[in-house]
Design a protein around this motif. Structure first.
Motif, mmCIF file in Angstrom:
data_model
loop_
_atom_site.group_PDB
_atom_site.id
_atom_site.type_symbol
_atom_site.label_atom_id
_atom_site.label_comp_id
_atom_site.label_asym_id
_atom_site.label_seq_id
_atom_site.Cartn_x
_atom_site.Cartn_y
_atom_site.Cartn_z
ATOM 1 N N LYS A 1 -0.011 2.313 -4.970
ATOM 2 C CA LYS A 1 -0.646 2.064 -3.670
ATOM 3 C C LYS A 1 -0.234 3.106 -2.638
ATOM 4 C CE LYS A 1 -0.872 -1.412 0.018
ATOM 5 N NZ LYS A 1 -0.428 -2.759 0.448
ATOM 6 N N TYR B 1 -3.677 -1.351 -9.641
ATOM 7 C CA TYR B 1 -4.004 -1.318 -8.215
ATOM 8 C C TYR B 1 -5.383 -0.721 -7.921
ATOM 9 C CZ TYR B 1 -3.712 -0.899 -3.228
ATOM 10 O OH TYR B 1 -3.991 -1.025 -1.890
ATOM 11 N N SER C 1 2.108 -1.063 -9.419
ATOM 12 C CA SER C 1 1.093 -1.088 -8.371
ATOM 13 C C SER C 1 1.632 -0.682 -7.004
ATOM 14 C CB SER C 1 0.466 -2.480 -8.288
ATOM 15 O OG SER C 1 -0.324 -2.736 -9.434
#
Length: 339
Positions: A78, A97, A74
């Protein structure tokens, strides 16, 4: 002329499987880039008979590729996925995410492939959780028969879902027990060898874990916002292959025979269901298989319009790499400019 593809996280379990799956399915790729963190730069990743030299994902120029398959967690998704998307690359992300982000399609191609029509809003497509993918593959043909009201699922999830270090921990603990070594816990909260752990991901305020929450919210986003889902997610000492015991309550009656027939006809699902010894499929038997396998279909007499079933699949393939590649296949078939 084919497409240019990057695999981010190419040295991990799922990244390696993504490369294998792209090659096995003859994806129309002219060029493949293997990317990972700076720690892995210079290592090699196999793509068929080729050894790809791993480059740094953080400094890679994503304008050089058409599609990037992300399997790097994640934190990387991101920061790096928006950068890749802004460069004109379509990102298919395997982390959690982006899954519930408005405007980002969450896709299992056999179940809701038409959701890809909105991919260009952010140029990011989310790959669902492995246990969710497996379950909605079983639920979709049944939901087409009669609307599903409620699902109660208990999962039996392999350690490969937690990464390569988790697989090493199971191996080392198992080996150590036979020579009287104390088990070392690093990846799991309790000993995983010869044990089961009812805890995957972080705990939430209501007592559920995030893995259990993911199964509920992702199923509603993919399949139907009106389906209630209650999950208990358990890590088991299996290397590859998730099992799920699924209990389903429909709005109207569905017979066992109707359920079997609908699932048998659904692409990517195999029904192996005989009421005798060995008349069912186990996680060990589905390693390397693309399909989701259904067994133990039976009536639940304790609720109105209830059925129960057993569902198994290879969590590294349909639960992750294969589903991502199938998304890419549908993209190039129906949405991206032809090469």
């Amino acid at each position: 002329m084919g497409y240019r593809i990057a695999v981010v996280g190419a040295t991990g379990n799922v990244g390696r499987e993504m490369l294998n799956t792209l090659e096995e399915r003859n994806f129309p790729a002219d060029e493949i880039f293997a990317l990972a963190s700076s720690r892995s730069v210079g290592r090699t990743a196999s793509y068929g008979d080729e050894d790809l030299i791993v480059a740094d994902a953080a400094t890679f120029d994503f304008s050089k590729v058409d599609i990037a398959l992300f399997s790097a967690g994640s934190a990387t998704a991101k920061t790096l996925a928006p950068k890749a998307a802004a460069a004109g690359c379509v990102v298919i992300d395997n982390s959690s995410y982006w899954r519930m982000e408005p405007g980002v399609p969450l896709v299992v191609p056999e179940v809701n492939g038409d959701a890809l029509a909105g991919y260009a809003k952010k140029n990011i497509i989310a790959n669902p959780n492995c246990s969710t993918i497996q379950m909605v593959m079983a639920l979709k043909p049944l939901h087409n028969l009669q609307p599903i009201k409620r699902v109660v699922v208990s999962t039996y999830q392999a350690v490969s879902g937690a990464g390569r270090a988790a697989m090493d921990e199971l191996f080392n603990q198992t080996k150590g027990i036979y020579v009287n070594d104390l088990p070392v816990k690093e990846q799991f909260t309790k000993q995983i060898a010869f044990n089961v752990i009812p805890h995957i991901d972080d705990f939430m305020d209501d007592g559920a874990t995030r893995e259990e929450w993911k199964m509920a919210v992702e199923t509603r986003k993919i399949l139907d916002p009106d389906i209630a889902v209650h999950a208990t997610c358990v890590r088991v000492p299996v290397f590859v292959g998730h099992g799920e015991a699924v209990n389903i309550e429909f709005e109207h009656p569905v017979t066992v025979e109707e359920a079997r027939k609908a699932m048998k006809a659904f692409p990517g699902v195999s029904v192996v269901d005989y009421r005798r010894d060995e008349g069912y499929v186990t996680p060990q038997e589905v390693q390397g298989e693309d399909n989701v396998f259904i067994s133990r279909v039976r009536k639940d007499p304790t609720v109105e319009n209830g059925l129960s079933l057993w569902c198994v699949g290879d969590n590294l393939r349909k639960g992750a790499a294969l589903n991502a590649v199938q998304i890419a296949e549908k993209l190039v078939a129906d949405y991206l400019p032809k090469k």
